[in-house]
Design a protein around this motif. Structure first.
Motif, PDB file in Angstrom:
ATOM      1  N   GLU A   7     -16.010 -12.779  -5.655  1.00  0.00           N
ATOM      2  CA  GLU A   7     -14.717 -12.934  -6.301  1.00  0.00           C
ATOM      3  C   GLU A   7     -14.869 -13.944  -7.415  1.00  0.00           C
ATOM      4  N   MET A   8     -14.098 -13.746  -8.483  1.00  0.00           N
ATOM      5  CA  MET A   8     -14.189 -14.686  -9.581  1.00  0.00           C
ATOM      6  C   MET A   8     -12.853 -14.809 -10.299  1.00  0.00           C
ATOM      7  N   VAL A   9     -12.662 -15.975 -10.875  1.00  0.00           N
ATOM      8  CA  VAL A   9     -11.419 -16.249 -11.585  1.00  0.00           C
ATOM      9  C   VAL A   9     -11.786 -16.869 -12.929  1.00  0.00           C
ATOM     10  N   LEU A  10     -11.154 -16.382 -13.983  1.00  0.00           N
ATOM     11  CA  LEU A  10     -11.360 -16.934 -15.314  1.00  0.00           C
ATOM     12  C   LEU A  10     -10.019 -17.471 -15.786  1.00  0.00           C
ATOM     13  N   GLY A  11     -10.039 -18.612 -16.471  1.00  0.00           N
ATOM     14  CA  GLY A  11      -8.775 -19.070 -17.016  1.00  0.00           C
ATOM     15  C   GLY A  11      -8.720 -20.542 -17.337  1.00  0.00           C
ATOM     16  N   THR A  12      -7.505 -20.974 -17.597  1.00  0.00           N
ATOM     17  CA  THR A  12      -7.206 -22.375 -17.897  1.00  0.00           C
ATOM     18  C   THR A  12      -5.909 -22.689 -17.151  1.00  0.00           C
ATOM     19  N   LYS A  13      -5.302 -23.821 -17.508  1.00  0.00           N
ATOM     20  CA  LYS A  13      -4.043 -24.131 -16.836  1.00  0.00           C
ATOM     21  C   LYS A  13      -2.929 -23.156 -17.244  1.00  0.00           C
ATOM     22  N   ASP A  14      -3.130 -22.444 -18.347  1.00  0.00           N
ATOM     23  CA  ASP A  14      -2.092 -21.529 -18.815  1.00  0.00           C
ATOM     24  C   ASP A  14      -2.152 -20.138 -18.187  1.00  0.00           C
ATOM     25  N   TRP A  15      -3.346 -19.699 -17.877  1.00  0.00           N
ATOM     26  CA  TRP A  15      -3.463 -18.350 -17.341  1.00  0.00           C
ATOM     27  C   TRP A  15      -4.684 -18.247 -16.432  1.00  0.00           C
ATOM     28  N   LEU A  16      -4.602 -17.329 -15.503  1.00  0.00           N
ATOM     29  CA  LEU A  16      -5.718 -17.121 -14.578  1.00  0.00           C
ATOM     30  C   LEU A  16      -5.891 -15.621 -14.373  1.00  0.00           C
ATOM     31  N   LEU A  17      -7.124 -15.165 -14.475  1.00  0.00           N
ATOM     32  CA  LEU A  17      -7.408 -13.746 -14.306  1.00  0.00           C
ATOM     33  C   LEU A  17      -8.521 -13.607 -13.266  1.00  0.00           C
ATOM     34  N   SER A  18      -8.299 -12.789 -12.265  1.00  0.00           N
ATOM     35  CA  SER A  18      -9.284 -12.706 -11.192  1.00  0.00           C
ATOM     36  C   SER A  18      -9.735 -11.270 -10.976  1.00  0.00           C
ATOM     37  N   CYS A  19     -10.890 -11.132 -10.374  1.00  0.00           N
ATOM     38  CA  CYS A  19     -11.334  -9.818  -9.939  1.00  0.00           C
ATOM     39  C   CYS A  19     -12.284  -9.988  -8.770  1.00  0.00           C
ATOM     40  N   ALA A  20     -12.568  -8.901  -8.109  1.00  0.00           N
ATOM     41  CA  ALA A  20     -13.514  -8.921  -6.997  1.00  0.00           C
ATOM     42  C   ALA A  20     -14.477  -7.778  -7.184  1.00  0.00           C
ATOM     43  N   CYS A  21     -15.771  -8.039  -6.974  1.00  0.00           N
ATOM     44  CA  CYS A  21     -16.713  -6.933  -7.053  1.00  0.00           C
ATOM     45  C   CYS A  21     -17.517  -6.882  -5.768  1.00  0.00           C
ATOM     46  N   SER A  22     -17.678  -5.696  -5.289  1.00  0.00           N
ATOM     47  CA  SER A  22     -18.352  -5.532  -4.020  1.00  0.00           C
ATOM     48  C   SER A  22     -19.852  -5.677  -4.210  1.00  0.00           C
ATOM     49  N   ALA A  23     -20.377  -6.845  -3.810  1.00  0.00           N
ATOM     50  CA  ALA A  23     -21.798  -7.089  -4.003  1.00  0.00           C
ATOM     51  C   ALA A  23     -22.589  -6.627  -2.791  1.00  0.00           C
TER      52      ALA A  23
END
Lengths: 321, 660, 449
Positions: free
Chosen positions: B395-411
């Motif tokens: 799982e990973m999350v990209l962002g700053t205090k203004d926005w957060l975008l996450s996804c999950a990849c089946s490893a």
């Protein structure tokens, strides 16, 4: 009058020049074919160089094909039984190259030996002066055996050997490397896989000037749009300077178009499909033209009628270039 | 689905007697032995959850006939001897079945788990705003003149003596209030939960416990990281805000499937969900017992519990049907859990202690990631930050205090040692660190606890693959060079492999090796994760190189060697100082939320704000994935340091040992 | 220029109110960037943001409708040069040209109107007729147009004449109701042509000599000045290479330089003396940016090829790449041939069918509808389970074409075999290899054995 400023793309990369066939140093060809060298998208002469026009190859099989379309059987007639005659006729019909398929070496279709394969290649080389592409029977073990033997026996002819795939590239690349031949690197309709195989081949120190890539053709109606877009992406990457995508591209148009129902069925089809004789050629020409627009450098065709139509189209497309 | 055989109008029954337990059960004909075993709550492993794929649910039919649909993994001698794959074997008449004693896995998850979890986010001001507090009260006894009710009397004292204007109590507490106050002679200590997890609504503090006299007890809380594989619990002292102890164990649900999909499938079985819920609670309870005993506290002194887990784990803990998590469009039953009491969930803490489950974002981005974003502090930073939790699901999350975008990849489980022939978890004897000499191609390695080598754990796998690659033993597509001048590269059962440790050298009874198919699995796992980075960045139009900080969390993250992870293309080739290890961010986030009221706001904020990108609906993911299915990556220009390392070692663009 | 999701997000209220139907403002912004939703869905966006976003999303190539009624077609609104960058949206109209004095005009018109061919479940048709003014006066032309309309009612038309009076006569005679494309205004007659187009409310093609893009810009300015909004640009014909250059330059000017005067769909005259040469020209026009394509030959084989190509090129590459779920015959499969089942993710299908074909063993390949997911993904998402497999087998009609009842499952879903047996009584369920490359070996050594 308004002046229109024409947008011209400045590309930093170029497609590699690749030459098939040689007339010296062991080579016996009376003509050679050089493809590649483009520094612009296909046929846009106003923004880059298009030093070589795409070449037309005709497919010749070393045994009479049992499963070919009746239209092809009718067109080639008895020539289908003899690869040397077939190749000679193909050159008369306008082929720049012959793509010889050693199908009879396949374990299920005759299992002929590497020695017999060498003899067939020799006969075809003797029958025509144009360069040769040689395809193995299409099973990894037999491909290795047959292509290595052919490569050694034809040292210096600068054949293009196929197919080199991710699972078996090492042997064929080594055979090409040691005997002055080229390889055809085939990958399944994917930009990354194409690039990966070029990297693997290059890691074996075969100069990329001796590699053609086959991004795997989908015929009209059978995945053509995937091939089209993958080729466009590869060509764009090449022009943008990605060294591992700068190989000229070869497309097996004939094989893919003529094995579909549209290329085979003479009866029991909707009236709107038209007659098989026209339909087969229409399918092959449309597939070919579409892929020319996306960057094909060598087209491997099956029908002499298509060769004629495409030759004219290429005359038109390369006029003034 | 799996109980179909039993429902197809076959009502005839048969009895099964299990040995050695002696238990007998009546089941309809056509019931699978695995279902029967579950009904009797016997311990049979089912890592694939009864799909007939793993062949580990072995039992022995000692008497009677059965219908065998498959004998996966059994040899004919075993079949003759009665051994059967329980999930693929069906009852056709009365039988006797032996359930073999299980060799219990006694090893604990990696010993370093008791890492200092005290890096609280900067916004966490627990001294100002603690979540649980205890107040000593000297209450004026009632009289005929002052006949205020007991509860109002307590409220009055709280307001007068401590400035707490409002308090509330639930019925079980009120039922004993009169007696408690009088027994203590009106001198009591009261423990209050200061702030509940109700979003944007003010609820007064809640009375959890009344102790007689001055406060001589402990006021503790427990933060739990409920992982698919391992479970960690931190014991927190509300008086000091410190973690005083931690404990960890494997999730007992492993017996019902190794990964979340298998468990979801298992939950479909008759009483499957019930069993999974029970096992989750039991795993946590064992940890609570251990912490309680070791620290000499009473269970009722555990005043609050927070749990962070992926969405499947939290659904299973609450007994919520997880089926809809798995099927498109992948919808969880809840994202934020209702307030629960330990008693109703069956957790061994103060029965009135609230259990807070960290809210999730989507089916595949759970409360563990919300917790991670909290503990990493990325929800409050201006810097473009990438947070990664590498596990079975990357799982990973990209962002700053203004926005957060996450996804999950089946490893897949490769980085936890799963699906790799000699892979194992990071327990003693696991090879965790490998070096291969350029000239001799001989390996040197280190194992966990320096125990004799028995297998390779995730970090060891990354190391080993990286070493095989830079020494040229493995090409960029992951194929071993069979002509390499070393007997460690060989073809075994038709599959090429590299032997890391000969049978005689370590603690295993066979050669420990990495095969070409293991390598393929590892490359797929790392490619899935790297593709996730790329898609996340591209979907908002930023470049991976623009990311200012890369935070690595998750239980496994702390053991990764960054340089080697970059070498195989698992992590982006960025300067080492941009990476930061955060340890078990899931547990730390649960701990921060346990301790601190304002963090609870942040948790809810983060979960509501975080955007979830569903990769299965994203065409570019496949493209990025294929691009990453190469060592280190198809686009070498993204990996300058790896390119330099290859060139330095002479393995950059040649194959000195190319075969013919 | 198009904005990224993050740029749009910055213009939104960032309240995550969910009223737009998306879970967060960022999710909404990302969908807006992909042109997958409308800005109006946000009740709280302010005017300033609205203006900025509208400007960024104005189509660089105008959408133009040709014809009226059910068979009308729209062209334009394209936003990319290469289909992989996003997709091509509005496929070009394929129009057959007849001469107004052709005695077989009505017959050809009827054939064009009725031509239909089915592919992948879609009915593909020709889009219209171009009536070229050949000899005769205005009245004769109007009569020819009327005859065409009578023979092919409702079919969109292109009226090709340099004589504004003839066009006016044809349009006044009723053709205006069909909203035909008027072709073409050139430097010499643009005023009269614009007047006719304006009078009858028709889209107008403007035509410059090959290579004269500046002339096209001037014409565009002129006729737009005269109040015509729906234009189609005809840059003339100059052979395949010249046409490709012109069409590429026009598309680039519209998309990359924002040249409003050139932001209109393009008109390609693919006509050639033989149907083969015409096929080559029309193929290029479909691949490279044409909005209307004129052909002269009604050769069914060529038309079928062109309609198929148009369908291929205008498929959205962002959609999961799938093949039609159905029963495929690989080689000449017979009653004793093996039956393999897989999912309809195109690459899965291509690799499986490729390997089966390579094996030289004729076979039946059953492709289940998994929404374009691969075997493992579909299994994990519950889209390739025993029920789906059984339904696929039953619906395919395979049972009547074989004399055995054996089904080969992909190795990755071996665990489903018991359940599939339950669902398909009487079938023997066999487990095939996990990877497609092992299929030839399986078919030769396991299936046959």
């Amino acid at each position: 009058m308004t002046a229109v400023e024409i947008p011209v793309e400045k590309w930093s990369g170029a497609v590699r020049e690749v030459t098939l066939g040689s007339s010296y140093g062991g080579g016996t060809r009376t003509s050679t074919v050089t493809v590649g060298g483009e520094t612009s998208l296909p046929f846009l002469g106003f923004e880059g160089a298009l030093p070589h026009r795409p070449a037309l190859a005709v497919e010749v099989v070393d045994m009479k094909p049992a499963d070919w379309s009746p239209e092809l059987v009718a067109t080639w007639g008895d020539d289908l039984s003899d690869p040397a005659n077939w190749a000679a006729r193909a050159v008369e019909e306008g082929a720049d190259l012959i793509a010889l398929k050693l199908r009879s070496c396949h374990p299920d279709f005759g299992d002929r030996s590497a020695t017999e394969a060498r003899a067939t290649v020799d006969r075809v080389l003797a029958a025509v002066g144009v360069p040769l592409i040689v395809y193995g029977p299409g099973t990894a073990d037999k491909d290795n055996e047959v292509l290595v033997a052919v490569a050694e026996a034809t040292k210096g002819e600068q054949l293009a050997l196929g197919l080199c795939e991710e699972k078996n590239y090492r042997t064929i690349v080594a055979a090409a490397l040691g005997n002055g031949h080229l390889v055809i690197a085939q990958t399944p309709i994917d930009v990354n896989l194409a690039k990966q195989l070029n990297i693997l081949i290059s890691d074996m120190r075969l100069p990329l000037e001796r590699v053609l890539m086959d991004p795997n053709t989908g015929a009209l109606g059978y995945g053509l749009e995937y091939t089209y877009s993958v080729m466009e992406r590869l060509r764009l990457a090449a022009l943008m300077g990605d060294a591992m995508t700068q190989q000229p591209m070869i497309c097996t148009i004939g094989e893919e178009s003529w094995r579909q129902k549209e290329g085979r069925a003479a009866t029991d089809v909707p009236e709107a499909w038209g007659e098989l004789a026209e339909r087969g050629v229409a399918w092959e020409v449309t597939t070919a033209m579409t892929l020319l627009e996306s960057g094909a450098d060598i087209l491997v065709l099956r029908h002499p009628g298509s060769v004629g139509v495409l030759r004219e189209a290429l005359d038109d497309l390369t006029k003034g270039a | 689905m799996s109980d179909a055989p039993a429902t197809k109008a076959r009502t005839a029954m048969a009895s099964i007697t299990f040995t050695p337990s002696g238990e007998t059960i009546e089941v309809p004909l056509g019931t699978s032995l695995l279902d029967a075993v579950i009904l009797c709550e016997l311990d049979v492993p089912a890592p694939c959850a009864g799909q007939g794929r793993c062949g580990r649910c072995r039992v022995r039919v000692r008497a009677g006939d059965v219908e065998r649909r498959s004998n996966a993994g059994l040899v004919s001698a075993e079949i003759l001897d009665g051994w059967a794959v329980a999930c693929q074997t069906y009852v056709t008449g009365s039988i006797e079945v032996e359930v073999p004693e299980r060799r219990r896995e006694t090893v604990r998850p990696h010993g370093h788990a008791i890492a200092e979890p005290e890096s609280l986010p900067l916004t966490c001001d627990w001294r100002q705003d603690p979540a649980v507090r205890t107040f000593e009260l000297d209450i004026e006894p009632p009289s005929l003149a002052d006949n205020t009710s007991d509860f109002d009397r307590l409220r009055r004292a709280l307001a007068q003596q401590h400035g707490i204007e409002e308090v509330r109590a639930e019925l079980p507490m009120l039922r004993r209030l009169g007696k408690d106050l009088r027994m203590a002679n009106w001198k009591v200590s009261v423990t209050l939960e200061m702030r509940d997890w109700v979003y944007d609504a003010y609820l007064p503090p809640r009375l959890i416990r009344i102790y007689p006299g001055a406060f001589r007890h402990a006021s503790m809380g427990v933060a739990v990281d409920l992982g698919t594989t391992s479970v960690v619990a931190y014991l927190l002292d509300f008086a000091t805000g410190r973690v005083v102890d931690s404990a960890s164990a494997y999730n007992k649900q492993i017996a019902c499937g190794d990964d979340v999909i298998s468990r979801i499938i298992y939950a479909k079985r008759k009483r499957g969900l019930e069993r999974l819920q029970h096992l989750a609670v039991e795993t946590i309870n064992d940890l609570l017992d251990e912490l309680q005993k070791r620290n000499g506290i009473e269970l009722y002194e555990i005043h609050e519990v927070t749990v962070a887990g992926n969405t499947t784990m939290t659904h299973l803990l609450l007994g919520l049907d997880p089926q809809y998590l798995r099927a498109e469009p992948y919808i969880p039953t809840i994202s934020a859990s209702p307030v629960l009491e330990a008693g109703e969930l069956g957790l061994r803490a103060n029965i009135l202690a609230h259990v807070h489950v960290m809210p999730s974002v989507g089916s595949y981005v759970g409360g563990d990631i919300t917790a991670g974003v909290i503990s990493s502090g990325m929800f409050a930073t201006d810097k473009l930050t990438l947070f990664i939790d590498i596990g079975t699901n990357g799982e990973m999350v990209l962002g700053t205090k203004d926005w957060l975008l996450s996804c999950a990849c089946s490893a897949g489980p490769a980085f936890e040692g799963g699906g790799v022939g000699d892979g194992m978890r990071a327990s003693p004897g696991a090879i965790e660190d490998v070096f291969i000499a350029d000239d001799t191609l001989e390996p040197t390695f280190r194992t966990v606890d320096d125990a004799p080598a028995v297998g390779i754990c995730g970090s060891g796998l990354i190391d080993l693959l990286g070493e095989l690659f830079v020494t040229g033993l493995v090409d960029k597509s992951g194929h071993l060079d069979r002509s390499a001048p070393t007997d460690r590269v060989r073809v075994h059962d038709g599959v090429p492999e590299y032997v890391v440790c000969w049978a005689g050298e370590g603690g295993a009874d066979h050669d420990i090796a990495l095969t070409e198919s293991d390598i393929t699995g590892l490359i797929r796992a790392k490619a899935a994760i790297y593709a996730g980075f790329e898609v996340l960045c591209r979907s908002v139009g930023v470049d991976l190189a623009d990311v200012e900080e890369i935070l690595i969390g998750g239980a496994f993250g702390q053991y990764i060697n960054i340089e080697k992870a970059i070498r195989i293309g698992l992590l982006p080739d960025q300067p080492v100082e941009r990476f930061k290890f955060l340890g078990n961010t899931s547990a730390q986030g649960a701990y921060a939320a346990l301790l601190c009221v304002n963090i609870r706001h942040d948790v809810l904020d983060v979960a509501a704000k975080m955007t979830y990108l569903e990769l299965s609906a994203d065409n570019s993911f496949m493209d990025e994935y294929t691009s990453a299915l190469f060592l280190p990556h198809t686009d070498l220009s993204g990996f300058p340091s790896v390119l330099a390392a290859l060139q330095k070692r002479g393995n950059g663009s040649d194959a000195p040992r190319a075969t013919t | 220029m198009a904005l990224t999701g993050l740029q749009i997000y910055k213009l939104l209220p960032k309240t995550n109110c969910k009223e737009c139907g998306f879970p967060t403002c960022l999710a909404f912004a990302m969908k807006l960037a992909q042109k997958g939703t409308e800005l109006d869905k946000c009740p709280y966006v302010d005017d300033e943001a609205k203006t900025a976003l509208d400007a960024a999303s104005a189509p660089p190539i105008k959408l133009v409708a040709i014809g009226a009624g059910e068979r009308a077609f729209e062209i334009g609104n394209e936003i990319v040069l290469f289909r992989h960058e996003k997709t091509f949206y509005h496929q070009p109209g394929l129009v057959v040209r007849v001469k107004s004095d052709d005695p077989q005009l009505a017959e050809v018109a009827a054939r064009v109107a009725s031509y239909e061919v089915e592919r992948v479940g879609m009915k593909l048709r020709l889009d219209g007729l171009a009536v070229e003014h050949a000899g005769g006066d205005a009245a004769a032309y109007a009569a020819a147009v009327a005859a065409t309309r009578a023979a092919a009612p409702g079919l969109p038309l292109v009226l090709m004449s340099g004589d504004a009076a003839a066009l006016d006569a044809a349009l006044s005679g009723g053709a205006a109701a069909d909203r035909p494309l008027v072709h073409a205004a050139a430097a010499a007659n643009w005023q009269a042509m614009a007047d006719v187009a304006k009078k009858h409310g028709c889209p107008l093609a403007i035509r410059a000599e090959a290579g004269d893009l500046a002339g096209l810009v001037d014409l565009s300015e002129n006729v737009r000045g005269a109040g015509i909004e729906d234009l189609v640009l005809d840059p003339g014909t100059a052979g395949l290479a010249g046409d490709l250059v012109a069409f590429t330059q026009l598309r680039r000017l519209a998309l990359k330089k924002g040249a409003r005067a050139l932001g209109f769909p393009l008109f390609a005259d693919a006509g050639a003396p033989t149907w083969q040469a015409e096929l080559a020209r029309a193929t290029q026009a479909i691949a490279k940016y044409a909005g209307v394509i004129i052909i002269d030959h009604l050769e069914p084989a060529a038309v079928y090829a062109l309609l198929t190509l148009r369908q291929n090129v205008y498929t959205d590459p962002q959609k999961p790449i799938q093949v039609e779920p159905k029963l495929y015959e690989v080689g000449s499969a017979g009653p004793d041939s093996p039956v393999l089942i897989t999912t309809n993710f195109s690459l899965t299908y291509f690799s499986v069918s490729g390997e089966v074909e390579g094996a030289g063993v004729p076979a039946w390949l059953l492709v289940a509808d998994s929404d374009g997911q691969s075997v493992l993904t579909a299994w994990a998402a519950g889209k390739f389970d025993a029920e789906k497999i059984a339904k696929t087998v039953k619906d395919s009609g395979i049972e009547s074409r074989i004399d055995h009842k054996k089904l080969v499952l992909p190795g990755h879903v071996a665990g489903l075999s018991g359940e599939v047996e339950e669902e398909l009584p009487g079938w023997q369920i066999m487990v095939g290899p996990r990877d497609a490359v092992d299929i030839p070996n399986y078919l030769k050594n396991v299936w046959g054995a």
